[in-house]
Design a protein around this motif. Structure first.
Motif, mmCIF file in Angstrom:
data_model
loop_
_atom_site.group_PDB
_atom_site.id
_atom_site.type_symbol
_atom_site.label_atom_id
_atom_site.label_comp_id
_atom_site.label_asym_id
_atom_site.label_seq_id
_atom_site.Cartn_x
_atom_site.Cartn_y
_atom_site.Cartn_z
ATOM 1 N N ILE A 60 41.871 75.239 98.504
ATOM 2 C CA ILE A 60 41.304 73.895 98.674
ATOM 3 C C ILE A 60 40.740 73.381 97.352
ATOM 4 O O ILE A 60 41.047 72.265 96.925
ATOM 5 C CB ILE A 60 40.215 73.889 99.770
ATOM 6 N N CYS A 61 39.909 74.180 96.685
ATOM 7 C CA CYS A 61 39.318 73.746 95.407
ATOM 8 C C CYS A 61 40.390 73.547 94.343
ATOM 9 O O CYS A 61 40.292 72.632 93.528
ATOM 10 C CB CYS A 61 38.272 74.745 94.930
ATOM 11 N N ASN A 62 41.420 74.391 94.366
ATOM 12 C CA ASN A 62 42.508 74.248 93.401
ATOM 13 C C ASN A 62 43.130 72.864 93.524
ATOM 14 O O ASN A 62 43.349 72.186 92.529
ATOM 15 C CB ASN A 62 43.542 75.354 93.626
ATOM 16 N N GLY A 63 43.387 72.426 94.749
ATOM 17 C CA GLY A 63 43.950 71.094 94.967
ATOM 18 C C GLY A 63 42.957 69.984 94.692
ATOM 19 O O GLY A 63 43.300 68.957 94.105
ATOM 20 N N ASP A 64 41.699 70.193 95.103
ATOM 21 C CA ASP A 64 40.674 69.157 94.898
ATOM 22 C C ASP A 64 40.398 68.928 93.419
ATOM 23 O O ASP A 64 40.135 67.800 93.002
ATOM 24 C CB ASP A 64 39.380 69.522 95.629
ATOM 25 N N LYS A 65 40.451 69.976 92.617
ATOM 26 C CA LYS A 65 40.233 69.806 91.174
ATOM 27 C C LYS A 65 41.320 68.913 90.584
ATOM 28 O O LYS A 65 41.045 68.059 89.749
ATOM 29 C CB LYS A 65 40.216 71.149 90.459
ATOM 30 N N ALA A 66 42.550 69.096 91.054
ATOM 31 C CA ALA A 66 43.663 68.288 90.540
ATOM 32 C C ALA A 66 43.464 66.801 90.831
ATOM 33 O O ALA A 66 43.931 65.951 90.074
ATOM 34 C CB ALA A 66 44.978 68.771 91.143
ATOM 35 N N ASP A 67 42.746 66.500 91.909
ATOM 36 C CA ASP A 67 42.513 65.107 92.312
ATOM 37 C C ASP A 67 41.113 64.617 91.956
ATOM 38 O O ASP A 67 40.730 63.518 92.347
ATOM 39 C CB ASP A 67 42.717 64.965 93.824
ATOM 40 N N ALA A 68 40.345 65.412 91.244
ATOM 41 C CA ALA A 68 38.930 65.103 90.984
ATOM 42 C C ALA A 68 38.758 63.912 90.053
ATOM 43 O O ALA A 68 39.561 63.673 89.152
ATOM 44 C CB ALA A 68 38.229 66.322 90.390
#
Length: 124
Positions: A60-68
């Motif tokens: 989840i964090c891996n994907g959220d960082k990409a969209d941060a």
């Protein structure tokens, strides 16, 4: 192969204590993958698969960082978890190697390889 090998990912997750270091809002806690501190930008150079550029993360964090957005990226940068690109991929990797990472306890570490991190002492 564009991604780090599974054996490297597993070693990095172990090196980082098995927990997601990013710890964003929707964090799952347990690290199941790795995240590039300096993004490879749509494939990018494999040189950035170096373990000093990888941290343990949950999916989840891996994907959220990409969209941060900018505020989240600034916080991640302050914690050494986001590295801005240099002029070359090699320069970006050198920046990652020299930038300490803050763990969940607030301790700073230099990431040496997939198995090793060393304590980083702040200069007074």
């Amino acid at each position: 192969m564009n991604h780090p090998p599974r054996v490297v990912k597993d070693a990095v997750i172990h090196r980082d204590g098995g927990f997601c270091i990013l710890a964003l809002n929707r964090c799952q806690g347990e690290a199941t993958t790795t995240d590039h501190r300096a993004n490879r930008q749509a494939g990018g150079s494999r040189i950035l698969n170096h373990p000093a550029n990888l941290i343990a993360a949950c999916a989840i964090c891996n994907g959220d960082k990409a969209d941060a957005g900018a505020i989240v990226l600034h916080d991640l940068e302050e914690r050494g978890l986001y590295i801005r690109p240099g002029a070359t991929h090699a320069a970006t990797l050198q920046r990652a190697i020299a930038t300490p990472v803050m763990d969940l306890a607030g301790d700073l570490w230099l990431l040496v390889d997939a198995h090793t991190r060393t304590p980083y002492e702040r200069e007074s």
